[in-house]
Design an enzyme around this catalytic site. Structure first.
Site, PDB file in Angstrom:
ATOM      1  N   ILE A  72      27.986  -9.410  56.397  1.00 31.47           N
ATOM      2  CA  ILE A  72      27.815 -10.845  56.540  1.00 31.47           C
ATOM      3  C   ILE A  72      27.716 -11.098  58.035  1.00 31.47           C
ATOM      4  O   ILE A  72      28.559 -10.633  58.816  1.00 31.47           O
ATOM      5  CB  ILE A  72      28.982 -11.634  55.905  1.00 31.47           C
ATOM      6  CG1 ILE A  72      28.750 -13.139  56.023  1.00 31.47           C
ATOM      7  CG2 ILE A  72      30.322 -11.226  56.471  1.00 31.47           C
ATOM      8  CD1 ILE A  72      29.790 -13.991  55.285  1.00 31.47           C
ATOM      9  N   SER A  73      26.677 -11.776  58.465  1.00 23.20           N
ATOM     10  CA  SER A  73      26.405 -11.920  59.893  1.00 23.20           C
ATOM     11  C   SER A  73      27.496 -12.723  60.591  1.00 23.20           C
ATOM     12  O   SER A  73      28.194 -13.545  59.998  1.00 23.20           O
ATOM     13  CB  SER A  73      25.056 -12.613  60.108  1.00 23.20           C
ATOM     14  OG  SER A  73      23.989 -11.783  59.732  1.00 23.20           O
ATOM     15  N   GLN A  74      27.622 -12.473  61.886  1.00 29.92           N
ATOM     16  CA  GLN A  74      28.481 -13.271  62.748  1.00 29.92           C
ATOM     17  C   GLN A  74      28.072 -14.740  62.645  1.00 29.92           C
ATOM     18  O   GLN A  74      26.879 -15.058  62.658  1.00 29.92           O
ATOM     19  CB  GLN A  74      28.301 -12.768  64.179  1.00 29.92           C
ATOM     20  CG  GLN A  74      29.099 -13.493  65.231  1.00 29.92           C
ATOM     21  CD  GLN A  74      28.774 -12.963  66.622  1.00 29.92           C
ATOM     22  OE1 GLN A  74      28.009 -12.006  66.777  1.00 29.92           O
ATOM     23  NE2 GLN A  74      29.344 -13.584  67.642  1.00 29.92           N
TER      24      GLN A  74
END
Length: 224
Positions: A72-74
């Site tokens: 899950i992206s920053q």
């Protein structure tokens, strides 16, 4: 039998809401200026999209694993890409790389008419069973090859690619409307440059180059 652990997982406490507000303040300090994007981040319980092991740190501004070698992206990266995309309500948007569906739900908060593709069958199946997604009836989920896009549903106003592409995928350029925009990280395995491409004619494009990021690679085909 009532699954209290599951109930707790989908609880959104005052503490979690407070941590989200702190996250939004951090994103604002890092240069995110689009208040609609910041409001979307503030409205979405990020801890819903993570394993319960990460619940206590879900609002730190960093990426976390979600399985199948994906992350899950920053939050800063999500906000940055979304801000560059300049989504308007009811625009037709193609997203490549559903992953956890967190970015998809941010676009849903912005009232995008979203078509999102995931190549990992296990991640796709998990998202299909994720109850929070029902909050966004304008999101449609597809299992497929992101390099192929969705020609049946083209053309799109916007295209967002959430994985590192070695070059801009030509089939996705073809599926954009004239005047449409694509945001994509382009480059090698370590560092990519964020690119925004505007389609100015049938085969004409303008390109803008922004900051460096690090994404998992964009791969072709489907994985069962």
């Amino acid at each position: 039998m009532v699954n209290f652990a599951a109930m707790r997982r989908y609880d959104d406490s005052y503490k979690q809401k407070g941590l989200r507000k702190q996250l939004v303040d951090t994103l604002r300090q890092k240069g995110i200026t689009d208040e609609n994007v910041l409001a979307a981040i503030n409205n979405i319980p990020r801890h819903y999209f993570l394993d319960t092991a990460f619940e206590g740190i879900a609002y730190e501004d960093r990426a976390f694993p979600i399985g199948e070698g994906q992350t899950i992206s920053q939050p800063y990266t999500v906000a940055y890409q979304t801000q560059l995309l300049e989504v308007k309500p009811f625009e037709k948007v193609l997203e490549i790389g559903t992953g956890s569906a967190y970015q998809a739900c941010v676009l849903g908060e912005l009232k995008a008419n979203l078509f999102t593709i995931e190549r990992q069958k296990k991640l796709f199946d998990q998202v299909k069973q994720f109850p929070f997604k029902s909050r966004y009836p304008t999101i449609r989920f597809f299992y497929g090859d992101g390099y192929e896009g969705l020609p049946t549903f083209a053309p799109f106003d916007k295209v967002l690619i959430t994985a590192a592409a070695p070059q801009t995928p030509p089939k996705l350029l073809q599926q954009m409307k004239i005047g449409g925009k694509m945001v994509v990280p382009v480059g090698g395995s370590e560092i990519q440059r964020m690119i925004r491409i505007t389609k100015t004619g049938d085969n004409d494009y303008e390109q803008e180059t922004f900051d460096n990021f690090s994404f998992v690679p964009m791969l072709s085909g489907k994985r069962s």
